[in-house]
Design an enzyme around this catalytic site. Sequence first.
Site, PDB file in Angstrom:
ATOM      1  N   ASP A 172      -3.494   4.305  -1.984  1.00 43.07           N
ATOM      2  CA  ASP A 172      -4.379   4.814  -0.930  1.00 43.07           C
ATOM      3  C   ASP A 172      -4.404   6.340  -0.970  1.00 43.07           C
ATOM      4  O   ASP A 172      -3.754   7.002  -0.168  1.00 43.07           O
ATOM      5  CB  ASP A 172      -3.829   4.288   0.418  1.00 43.07           C
ATOM      6  CG  ASP A 172      -4.647   4.716   1.614  1.00 43.07           C
ATOM      7  OD1 ASP A 172      -5.808   5.116   1.447  1.00 43.07           O
ATOM      8  OD2 ASP A 172      -4.107   4.630   2.739  1.00 43.07           O
ATOM      9  N   LEU A 173      -5.149   6.892  -1.936  1.00 47.42           N
ATOM     10  CA  LEU A 173      -5.172   8.350  -2.101  1.00 47.42           C
ATOM     11  C   LEU A 173      -6.483   8.976  -1.625  1.00 47.42           C
ATOM     12  O   LEU A 173      -6.596  10.210  -1.609  1.00 47.42           O
ATOM     13  CB  LEU A 173      -4.903   8.722  -3.574  1.00 47.42           C
ATOM     14  CG  LEU A 173      -3.538   8.282  -4.117  1.00 47.42           C
ATOM     15  CD1 LEU A 173      -3.384   8.693  -5.577  1.00 47.42           C
ATOM     16  CD2 LEU A 173      -2.393   8.855  -3.291  1.00 47.42           C
ATOM     17  N   LYS A 174      -7.462   8.164  -1.295  1.00 45.97           N
ATOM     18  CA  LYS A 174      -8.723   8.642  -0.678  1.00 45.97           C
ATOM     19  C   LYS A 174      -9.320   9.846  -1.404  1.00 45.97           C
ATOM     20  O   LYS A 174      -9.474  10.929  -0.820  1.00 45.97           O
ATOM     21  CB  LYS A 174      -8.493   8.997   0.795  1.00 45.97           C
ATOM     22  CG  LYS A 174      -7.985   7.852   1.649  1.00 45.97           C
ATOM     23  CD  LYS A 174      -7.902   8.258   3.109  1.00 45.97           C
ATOM     24  CE  LYS A 174      -7.406   7.172   4.024  1.00 45.97           C
ATOM     25  NZ  LYS A 174      -5.981   6.858   3.912  1.00 45.97           N
ATOM     26  N   LEU A 175      -9.683   9.646  -2.663  1.00 49.54           N
ATOM     27  CA  LEU A 175     -10.220  10.781  -3.426  1.00 49.54           C
ATOM     28  C   LEU A 175     -11.571  11.243  -2.866  1.00 49.54           C
ATOM     29  O   LEU A 175     -12.388  10.426  -2.431  1.00 49.54           O
ATOM     30  CB  LEU A 175     -10.382  10.397  -4.912  1.00 49.54           C
ATOM     31  CG  LEU A 175      -9.108  10.548  -5.753  1.00 49.54           C
ATOM     32  CD1 LEU A 175      -8.064   9.523  -5.382  1.00 49.54           C
ATOM     33  CD2 LEU A 175      -9.442  10.446  -7.241  1.00 49.54           C
ATOM     34  N   THR A 202     -10.721   6.573  11.262  1.00 48.06           N
ATOM     35  CA  THR A 202     -10.637   6.152  12.673  1.00 48.06           C
ATOM     36  C   THR A 202     -10.170   7.312  13.567  1.00 48.06           C
ATOM     37  O   THR A 202     -10.288   7.241  14.777  1.00 48.06           O
ATOM     38  CB  THR A 202      -9.689   4.953  12.846  1.00 48.06           C
ATOM     39  OG1 THR A 202      -8.553   5.155  12.015  1.00 48.06           O
ATOM     40  CG2 THR A 202     -10.367   3.666  12.463  1.00 48.06           C
ATOM     41  N   ASP A 214     -14.035  14.600  -4.092  1.00 54.44           N
ATOM     42  CA  ASP A 214     -14.221  15.867  -4.810  1.00 54.44           C
ATOM     43  C   ASP A 214     -15.540  15.775  -5.559  1.00 54.44           C
ATOM     44  O   ASP A 214     -16.291  14.818  -5.356  1.00 54.44           O
ATOM     45  CB  ASP A 214     -13.026  16.108  -5.761  1.00 54.44           C
ATOM     46  CG  ASP A 214     -12.782  17.593  -6.020  1.00 54.44           C
ATOM     47  OD1 ASP A 214     -13.762  18.332  -6.227  1.00 54.44           O
ATOM     48  OD2 ASP A 214     -11.615  18.010  -6.026  1.00 54.44           O
ATOM     49  N   ILE A 215     -15.838  16.706  -6.436  1.00 58.76           N
ATOM     50  CA  ILE A 215     -17.094  16.593  -7.189  1.00 58.76           C
ATOM     51  C   ILE A 215     -16.979  15.399  -8.143  1.00 58.76           C
ATOM     52  O   ILE A 215     -15.874  15.027  -8.568  1.00 58.76           O
ATOM     53  CB  ILE A 215     -17.443  17.894  -7.961  1.00 58.76           C
ATOM     54  CG1 ILE A 215     -16.352  18.263  -8.969  1.00 58.76           C
ATOM     55  CG2 ILE A 215     -17.695  19.041  -6.984  1.00 58.76           C
ATOM     56  CD1 ILE A 215     -16.770  19.385  -9.910  1.00 58.76           C
ATOM     57  N   PRO A 216     -18.121  14.782  -8.470  1.00 59.07           N
ATOM     58  CA  PRO A 216     -18.077  13.547  -9.260  1.00 59.07           C
ATOM     59  C   PRO A 216     -17.255  13.650 -10.548  1.00 59.07           C
ATOM     60  O   PRO A 216     -16.449  12.762 -10.852  1.00 59.07           O
ATOM     61  CB  PRO A 216     -19.564  13.275  -9.559  1.00 59.07           C
ATOM     62  CG  PRO A 216     -20.272  13.849  -8.375  1.00 59.07           C
ATOM     63  CD  PRO A 216     -19.496  15.083  -7.997  1.00 59.07           C
ATOM     64  N   ARG A 232       3.971  -1.067  10.502  1.00 63.56           N
ATOM     65  CA  ARG A 232       5.130  -1.153  11.393  1.00 63.56           C
ATOM     66  C   ARG A 232       5.473  -2.542  11.929  1.00 63.56           C
ATOM     67  O   ARG A 232       6.673  -2.817  12.089  1.00 63.56           O
ATOM     68  CB  ARG A 232       4.972  -0.116  12.518  1.00 63.56           C
ATOM     69  CG  ARG A 232       5.164   1.303  11.993  1.00 63.56           C
ATOM     70  CD  ARG A 232       4.535   2.333  12.893  1.00 63.56           C
ATOM     71  NE  ARG A 232       3.086   2.232  12.898  1.00 63.56           N
ATOM     72  CZ  ARG A 232       2.297   2.997  13.655  1.00 63.56           C
ATOM     73  NH1 ARG A 232       2.814   3.895  14.441  1.00 63.56           N
ATOM     74  NH2 ARG A 232       0.993   2.845  13.588  1.00 63.56           N
ATOM     75  N   LYS A 263       0.860  -1.188   0.000  1.00 62.47           N
ATOM     76  CA  LYS A 263       0.000   0.000   0.000  1.00 62.47           C
ATOM     77  C   LYS A 263       0.888   1.226   0.000  1.00 62.47           C
ATOM     78  O   LYS A 263       1.817   1.312   0.800  1.00 62.47           O
ATOM     79  CB  LYS A 263      -0.887   0.017   1.248  1.00 62.47           C
ATOM     80  CG  LYS A 263      -1.722   1.292   1.369  1.00 62.47           C
ATOM     81  CD  LYS A 263      -2.682   1.225   2.550  1.00 62.47           C
ATOM     82  CE  LYS A 263      -2.140   1.819   3.826  1.00 62.47           C
ATOM     83  NZ  LYS A 263      -2.040   3.270   3.857  1.00 62.47           N
TER      84      LYS A 263
HETATM   85  O1  C5P Z   1       1.953   0.740  10.954  1.00 69.34           O
HETATM   86  P1  C5P Z   1       0.512   0.311  10.966  1.00 69.34           P
HETATM   87  O2  C5P Z   1       0.324  -1.187  10.876  1.00 69.34           O
HETATM   88  O3  C5P Z   1      -0.277   0.932  12.099  1.00 69.34           O
HETATM   89  O4  C5P Z   1      -0.054   0.910   9.579  1.00 69.34           O
HETATM   90  C1  C5P Z   1      -1.411   0.858   9.248  1.00 69.34           C
HETATM   91  C2  C5P Z   1      -1.640   1.558   7.937  1.00 69.34           C
HETATM   92  O5  C5P Z   1      -3.049   1.606   7.682  1.00 69.34           O
HETATM   93  C3  C5P Z   1      -1.160   3.004   7.878  1.00 69.34           C
HETATM   94  O6  C5P Z   1      -0.784   3.275   6.517  1.00 69.34           O
HETATM   95  C4  C5P Z   1      -2.400   3.791   8.272  1.00 69.34           C
HETATM   96  O7  C5P Z   1      -2.395   5.085   7.746  1.00 69.34           O
HETATM   97  C5  C5P Z   1      -3.489   2.950   7.602  1.00 69.34           C
HETATM   98  N1  C5P Z   1      -4.830   3.125   8.174  1.00 69.34           N
HETATM   99  C6  C5P Z   1      -5.121   2.889   9.510  1.00 69.34           C
HETATM  100  N2  C5P Z   1      -6.395   3.047   9.974  1.00 69.34           N
HETATM  101  C7  C5P Z   1      -7.370   3.440   9.139  1.00 69.34           C
HETATM  102  C8  C5P Z   1      -7.098   3.677   7.790  1.00 69.34           C
HETATM  103  C9  C5P Z   1      -5.798   3.508   7.347  1.00 69.34           C
HETATM  104  O8  C5P Z   1      -4.248   2.506  10.270  1.00 69.34           O
HETATM  105  N3  C5P Z   1      -8.605   3.550   9.588  1.00 69.34           N
END
Ligand code: C5P
Length: 232
Positions: free
Chosen positions: A59-62, A119, A64-66, A211, A32
């Site tokens: 993972d760019l989470k767009l 989250t 904006d307008i359609p 991580r 990712k």
């Molecule tokens: O290092 P770690 O395992 O916590 O990484 C989790 C990845 O998932 C990160 O890229 C984090 O930004 C992403 N993420 C998250 N919780 C979300 C959405 C995305 O931890 N709700």
Amino acid sequence: MGKDVIIACDFASAAETFAFLDKLGSDRPFVKIGMELFYAEGPAIVRELKARGHRVFLDLKLHDIPNTVKKAMAVLSKLDADIVNVHAAGTISMMEAALKGLTRDDGSRPLLIAVTQLTSTDQASMEKDLLIKEPIDKVVMHYALNAKRAGLDGIVCSPLEAAKVHETCGKDFLTVTPGVRFADSDTGDQKRVMTPAEAKKAGSDYIVVGRPITAAPDPAAAYRRCVEEFRD
Ligand code: C5P
């Protein structure tokens, strides 16, 4: 596709990313990449990862307008990413437009998933900042259903929500779940976590792990452990 481990490559440069991936030897994991790396390196990073044999969740989470999202998705579709995403908050019309933009002339397209409530948003900030008064769990499920109605393939959610999402949206609706930790590792800033084995039992289709693999003393061993615990 399905039931796989996606490594969150939260690095600031291509050099750091490839130095990390080189530690994995001949494995070519699903990766990712997010805004930081994409904005630093541009589309070339996706092309290079694909050329090396990785599958890529961009993972760019767009949001904006359609029409803008549709055109942006048409560009991302040419990059041959395997999964891309949008914010469900952009509405059903925006998600439908995203899907149209992504779909190539031959009908093929990357998987498209939605982010529901981040989250980092809790009940209090949702009520105060967004003026949404419903319980957050209900909002998350409503957004998931909107994504399903728009024709998307799934959502990003906590593994703790995966079973409920499958109940609500069907077993084929993908749950891509971060917040995964080994039983014996640090949770860091993640509050609600599951182990890869627990996430598998809970019905996660893909786990996103950063991580616990990227910061491990032996990333190759950590990746393999994760795969062994999670895959069928
Ligand atoms: O290092 P770690 O395992 O916590 O990484 C989790 C990845 O998932 C990160 O890229 C984090 O930004 C992403 N993420 C998250 N919780 C979300 C959405 C995305 O931890 N709700």
